[in-house]
Design an enzyme around this catalytic site. Structure first.
Site, PDB file in Angstrom:
ATOM      1  N   ARG A  29      28.644  50.573  32.855  1.00 34.22           N
ATOM      2  CA  ARG A  29      30.008  50.512  33.382  1.00 34.22           C
ATOM      3  C   ARG A  29      30.126  51.342  34.660  1.00 34.22           C
ATOM      4  NH1 ARG A  29      30.243  50.919  27.753  1.00 34.22           N
ATOM      5  NH2 ARG A  29      31.500  49.350  26.676  1.00 34.22           N
ATOM      6  N   ASP A  40      36.923  50.532  21.192  1.00 35.63           N
ATOM      7  CA  ASP A  40      35.703  51.082  20.575  1.00 35.63           C
ATOM      8  C   ASP A  40      35.926  51.350  19.082  1.00 35.63           C
ATOM      9  OD1 ASP A  40      34.690  50.989  23.149  1.00 35.63           O
ATOM     10  OD2 ASP A  40      35.235  53.067  23.588  1.00 35.63           O
ATOM     11  N   ARG A  97      35.753  48.129  17.207  1.00 33.28           N
ATOM     12  CA  ARG A  97      34.343  47.735  17.031  1.00 33.28           C
ATOM     13  C   ARG A  97      33.673  48.579  15.938  1.00 33.28           C
ATOM     14  NH1 ARG A  97      33.249  46.864  23.537  1.00 33.28           N
ATOM     15  NH2 ARG A  97      33.806  44.652  23.531  1.00 33.28           N
ATOM     16  N   HIS A 135      34.312  56.284  27.532  1.00 37.65           N
ATOM     17  CA  HIS A 135      34.098  54.856  27.223  1.00 37.65           C
ATOM     18  C   HIS A 135      32.813  54.393  27.909  1.00 37.65           C
ATOM     19  CE1 HIS A 135      35.005  50.720  26.295  1.00 37.65           C
ATOM     20  NE2 HIS A 135      35.061  50.384  27.564  1.00 37.65           N
TER      21      HIS A 135
HETATM   22  P1  NAI Z   1      37.108  39.068  35.412  1.00 39.56           P
HETATM   23  O1  NAI Z   1      36.176  38.973  36.564  1.00 39.56           O
HETATM   24  O2  NAI Z   1      37.195  37.950  34.452  1.00 39.56           O
HETATM   25  O3  NAI Z   1      38.584  39.340  35.964  1.00 39.56           O
HETATM   26  C1  NAI Z   1      38.884  40.280  36.947  1.00 39.56           C
HETATM   27  C2  NAI Z   1      39.954  39.678  37.841  1.00 39.56           C
HETATM   28  O4  NAI Z   1      40.391  40.668  38.778  1.00 39.56           O
HETATM   29  C3  NAI Z   1      39.467  38.472  38.671  1.00 39.56           C
HETATM   30  O5  NAI Z   1      40.247  37.331  38.373  1.00 39.56           O
HETATM   31  C4  NAI Z   1      39.649  38.925  40.117  1.00 39.56           C
HETATM   32  O6  NAI Z   1      40.033  37.892  40.994  1.00 39.56           O
HETATM   33  C5  NAI Z   1      40.741  39.978  39.964  1.00 39.56           C
HETATM   34  N1  NAI Z   1      40.816  40.897  41.088  1.00 39.56           N
HETATM   35  C6  NAI Z   1      39.823  41.460  41.797  1.00 39.56           C
HETATM   36  N2  NAI Z   1      40.331  42.243  42.772  1.00 39.56           N
HETATM   37  C7  NAI Z   1      41.672  42.182  42.663  1.00 39.56           C
HETATM   38  C8  NAI Z   1      42.732  42.783  43.375  1.00 39.56           C
HETATM   39  N3  NAI Z   1      42.521  43.622  44.402  1.00 39.56           N
HETATM   40  N4  NAI Z   1      43.987  42.493  43.004  1.00 39.56           N
HETATM   41  C9  NAI Z   1      44.233  41.647  41.977  1.00 39.56           C
HETATM   42  N5  NAI Z   1      43.264  41.047  41.257  1.00 39.56           N
HETATM   43  C10 NAI Z   1      41.991  41.321  41.604  1.00 39.56           C
HETATM   44  O7  NAI Z   1      36.752  40.435  34.664  1.00 39.56           O
HETATM   45  P2  NAI Z   1      37.173  40.865  33.177  1.00 39.56           P
HETATM   46  O8  NAI Z   1      36.118  40.470  32.233  1.00 39.56           O
HETATM   47  O9  NAI Z   1      38.572  40.448  32.937  1.00 39.56           O
HETATM   48  O10 NAI Z   1      37.096  42.461  33.288  1.00 39.56           O
HETATM   49  C11 NAI Z   1      38.033  43.153  34.088  1.00 39.56           C
HETATM   50  C12 NAI Z   1      37.714  44.651  34.118  1.00 39.56           C
HETATM   51  O11 NAI Z   1      37.952  45.207  32.838  1.00 39.56           O
HETATM   52  C13 NAI Z   1      36.247  44.960  34.441  1.00 39.56           C
HETATM   53  O12 NAI Z   1      36.171  46.097  35.277  1.00 39.56           O
HETATM   54  C14 NAI Z   1      35.646  45.257  33.080  1.00 39.56           C
HETATM   55  O13 NAI Z   1      34.499  46.078  33.179  1.00 39.56           O
HETATM   56  C15 NAI Z   1      36.810  45.960  32.433  1.00 39.56           C
HETATM   57  N6  NAI Z   1      36.772  45.999  30.973  1.00 39.56           N
HETATM   58  C16 NAI Z   1      37.195  47.156  30.385  1.00 39.56           C
HETATM   59  C17 NAI Z   1      37.245  47.274  29.021  1.00 39.56           C
HETATM   60  C18 NAI Z   1      37.733  48.551  28.415  1.00 39.56           C
HETATM   61  O14 NAI Z   1      37.607  48.729  27.200  1.00 39.56           O
HETATM   62  N7  NAI Z   1      38.313  49.468  29.178  1.00 39.56           N
HETATM   63  C19 NAI Z   1      36.818  46.168  28.142  1.00 39.56           C
HETATM   64  C20 NAI Z   1      36.432  44.977  28.863  1.00 39.56           C
HETATM   65  C21 NAI Z   1      36.414  44.910  30.237  1.00 39.56           C
END
Ligand code: NAI
Length: 308
Positions: free
Chosen positions: A88, A148, A151, A175
């Site tokens: 991450r 977490d 899970r 995390h």
């Molecule tokens: P994804 O790629 O499916 O979606 C991310 C979206 O953000 C994309 O549609 C993209 O166009 C948009 N984006 C990028 N820059 C932007 C901006 N400046 N303004 C508005 N939108 C913007 O990714 P996903 O799978 O949804 O993951 C999103 C984030 O969440 C990642 O950083 C991932 O690592 C994190 N994550 C965190 C978790 C946690 O437990 N904290 C769990 C799962 C994912």
């Protein structure tokens, strides 16, 4: 309640869907930088309303934050997810700029919003949101521990051969694959310590499987998971909306709690209408406290990359 979700990707859309399914919010505004993407996700989700029986209105916007004005809660899921084999922490270069910009835009239009940070590396992104916005600390919460812990409960129920609803357990700390601390000592099955039902070796396996839970799914899916992350965020938004005072481990800015300062890291917190109502300081044994200190040192090291 009006909720904004920035990033209409896998996690953002899943979160919007679960919020709608719980039917407590009047409106969810999805925002994405990709032209028409949030609008498309919103339309697709709205076409499930009559099937799934919710009245929440879901709308989409291509980076027009005026549509988000007056949101009471805003969720930041914008940024890139990891690919198989990545940590991450490797996402910081791209995601720090995105999170800082998005957080600023949110507060410009919704000055009273409570912000939930999801983008990774989540603890560092939460810290960045605190530093760049300077809001009262109860208004910025990082989501990691809720996922977490879910899970952890899944793995424990699997090992014990019992329903997940029988299990109580919590993961604190950073995390990250190495930073998570599944509190096996405190995990219970209907108030009975889980160690009564499985061997220490099996419990250690559960602990390790929990820590790499995200990486395991990333390997299987080719990108990181979205259902459980979306559900975890929706549960936190629900706790704020209903002022339920439900306790989640989540990334909170610490000022002396657990002997830590100037860091956002996963600790138990009571979530209600004000965001973080209270950080709960539970008694940890020496080994758990050492693990938390180590985890905090790793998060601080990643935070240090923000200045670089
Ligand atoms: P994804 O790629 O499916 O979606 C991310 C979206 O953000 C994309 O549609 C993209 O166009 C948009 N984006 C990028 N820059 C932007 C901006 N400046 N303004 C508005 N939108 C913007 O990714 P996903 O799978 O949804 O993951 C999103 C984030 O969440 C990642 O950083 C991932 O690592 C994190 N994550 C965190 C978790 C946690 O437990 N904290 C769990 C799962 C994912």
């Amino acid at each position: 309640m009006k909720v904004t979700v920035v990033g209409a990707g896998a996690v953002g859309a899943s979160c919007a869907e679960y919020i709608a399914m719980k039917d407590f919010a009047s409106e969810v505004v999805l925002v994405d930088i990709k032209e028409n993407f949030a609008e498309g996700k919103a339309m697709d989700l709205m076409q499930t309303a009559s099937l799934n029986g919710f009245d929440t209105k879901i709308t989409g916007s291509t980076n027009d934050y005026s549509k988000t004005a007056g949101s009471e809660v805003a969720v930041i899921t914008s940024g890139i997810p990891r690919k198989p084999g990545m940590t991450r922490e490797e996402l910081i270069g791209i995601n720090a700029g995105i999170v800082k910009e998005v957080a600023g835009n949110i507060i410009k239009h919704s000055p009273n919003a409570i912000i939930i940070v999801v983008s990774n590396p989540m603890d560092t992104m939460t810290y960045l949101a605190h530093k760049s916005l300077g809001l009262p600390k109860h208004r910025i919460i990082g989501m990691g521990g809720a996922l977490d812990s879910a899970r952890f409960k899944y793995r424990l129920a699997e090992a014990l051969g019992c329903p997940q609803s029988d299990i109580d357990g919590m993961v604190i700390g950073g995390h990250s694959d190495t930073g998570m601390i599944p509190l096996t000592r405190l995990a219970t099955r209907n108030s009975v310590p889980v160690s009564k039902f499985i061997s220490e070796d099996r419990l250690n396996e559960v602990k390790e499987a929990t820590k790499v839970g995200g990486a395991t799914l990333t390997k299987m899916l080719g990108t990181s998971a979205w259902y459980a992350p979306g559900a975890a965020v929706a549960s936190m938004v629900h706790a704020i909306a209903t002022d339920s005072k439900k306790m989640f481990p989540c990334s909170c800015l610490l000022e002396g709690e657990y002997g830590l300062n100037d860091i956002a890291i996963g600790v138990p917190a009571i979530i209600g209408a004000n965001g973080i109502e209270e950080i709960v300081e539970i008694e940890l044994n020496d080994a758990e406290m050492d693990n938390l200190k180590e985890s905090a040192a790793a998060v601080s090291k990643t935070n240090g990359l923000l200045q670089a």
